[in-house]
Design an enzyme around this catalytic site. Structure first.
Site, PDB file in Angstrom:
ATOM      1  N   ASN A 181     -19.990 -56.490 -53.665  1.00  0.00           N
ATOM      2  CA  ASN A 181     -21.309 -57.064 -53.871  1.00  0.00           C
ATOM      3  C   ASN A 181     -22.285 -56.506 -52.839  1.00  0.00           C
ATOM      4  O   ASN A 181     -21.897 -55.746 -51.939  1.00  0.00           O
ATOM      5  CB  ASN A 181     -21.269 -58.595 -53.864  1.00  0.00           C
ATOM      6  N   GLY A 218     -27.749 -58.367 -61.827  1.00  0.00           N
ATOM      7  CA  GLY A 218     -26.831 -57.559 -62.622  1.00  0.00           C
ATOM      8  C   GLY A 218     -25.887 -56.733 -61.781  1.00  0.00           C
ATOM      9  O   GLY A 218     -25.366 -57.195 -60.764  1.00  0.00           O
ATOM     10  N   ASP A 245     -14.267 -61.573 -59.061  1.00  0.00           N
ATOM     11  CA  ASP A 245     -12.905 -61.154 -59.399  1.00  0.00           C
ATOM     12  C   ASP A 245     -12.768 -60.907 -60.902  1.00  0.00           C
ATOM     13  O   ASP A 245     -12.103 -59.961 -61.333  1.00  0.00           O
ATOM     14  CB  ASP A 245     -11.901 -62.211 -58.947  1.00  0.00           C
TER      15      ASP A 245
END
Length: 303
Positions: A181, A218, A245
């Site tokens: 991320n 997104g 995950d």
């Protein structure tokens, strides 16, 4: 082709709260749920529910039967899960607030008892062309990557949590896919903008493909030749615990089926969106048929 997920297995204690506990504050929770989790377990379940044959490797303590039972129920092979008689299984204390966001306090337990010898024994059963999925919630990560690379496995790493050892790891250039991320991307690069994070990672690891998830913005895929974006699916979040995950498992499953990175982003994004609409970790991860149905509904509604 076989898929090996070498990773953490945790017992999650999830507390529903109005807001995250502040320093010095005592806060009552509205609910407590005890679930099976850990990034490794979640990713194994996601890979299996996306349609891949998956073997999980890791360590549990004497309290770990619920974790292996969860994997078995999802169709995951647990023959490579080792049992530690002295160290408890990993566990996490998770707060989920009124907006569906979470914060996590992690105790690694048996996850940090994995040795290079354990890695060697597990990897003896895998070889060239197989997939290895990893996270940074277990010990001996560098040794696992290096041994897998020598055997010709394709390696995907979710570098979470980012710690000092990972920042200085000599094994990172051996990874085929970095799935992370924007917070983790910033920790690895010092950058904050998604484009600059991707640029910095590709400069440092030119042979590695980067998959950067951006929450409500997104996700983006980037390698030396291609860069593509996928918008987030608009949903009302209930619990974001296993969303990343789920995304990782579905993205890799799509790629291994021969889908393009753009198609893989779409499938993974839809699966993650379904996950955050359901409370819990592994139990919130949708089956492939559910994800495909959601995509078909989306297409019909857009016509």
């Amino acid at each position: 082709m076989r898929c090996l997920c070498f990773g953490s297995l945790n017992i999650d204690r999830v507390y529903t709260v109005d807001h995250m506990v502040r320093r010095g504050e005592t806060l009552s929770s509205a609910a407590l749920h005890v679930n099976c989790g850990g990034k490794g377990l979640n990713q194994s379940v996601a890979l299996a529910r996306a349609g891949l044959p998956v073997c999980h490797a890791g360590r549990v303590g004497p309290d770990g039967a619920m974790l292996t039972d969860c994997l078995t129920a999802a169709g995951v092979d647990v023959s490579c899960v080792m049992r530690d008689a002295d160290t408890p299984s990993g566990h996490a204390i998770i707060q989920v607030d009124a907006d569906g966001d979470n914060c996590i306090l992690l105790y690694p337990g048996a996850n940090r008892q994995i040795t290079p010898a354990d890695a060697e024994r597990v990897l003896e059963g895998f070889g060239a062309g197989d997939l290895l999925m990893l996270q940074n919630e277990i010990s001996s990560l560098d040794e696992i990557i290096e041994k897998a690379y020598r055997r010709g496995l394709r390696i995907a790493l979710n570098p979470s949590p980012v710690d000092d050892a990972l920042l200085h790891s000599a094994a990172l250039p051996l990874v085929d896919w970095l799935i992370l991320n924007e917070i983790e991307g910033g920790q690895l690069t010092g950058e904050t903008e998604p484009e600059r994070i991707c640029d910095a990672l590709l400069h440092r690891f030119p042979e590695t493909a980067v998959v950067l998830t951006l929450g409500k913005q997104g996700a983006v895929y980037a390698d030396r030749y291609l860069r593509c974006w996928q918008a987030a699916y608009p949903v009302t979040p209930v619990d974001t615990t296993a969303a990343g995950d789920t995304f990782s498992g579905y993205f890799l499953a799509a790629l291994l089926e021969g889908q393009t990175p753009q198609q893989a982003l779409r499938l993974a994004g839809r699966a993650a969106a379904l996950t955050i609409c359901t409370p819990g970790a592994a139990e919130a991860i949708p089956a492939r048929a559910q994800v495909e149905q959601a995509l078909r509904t989306e297409v019909r509604q857009s016509v």
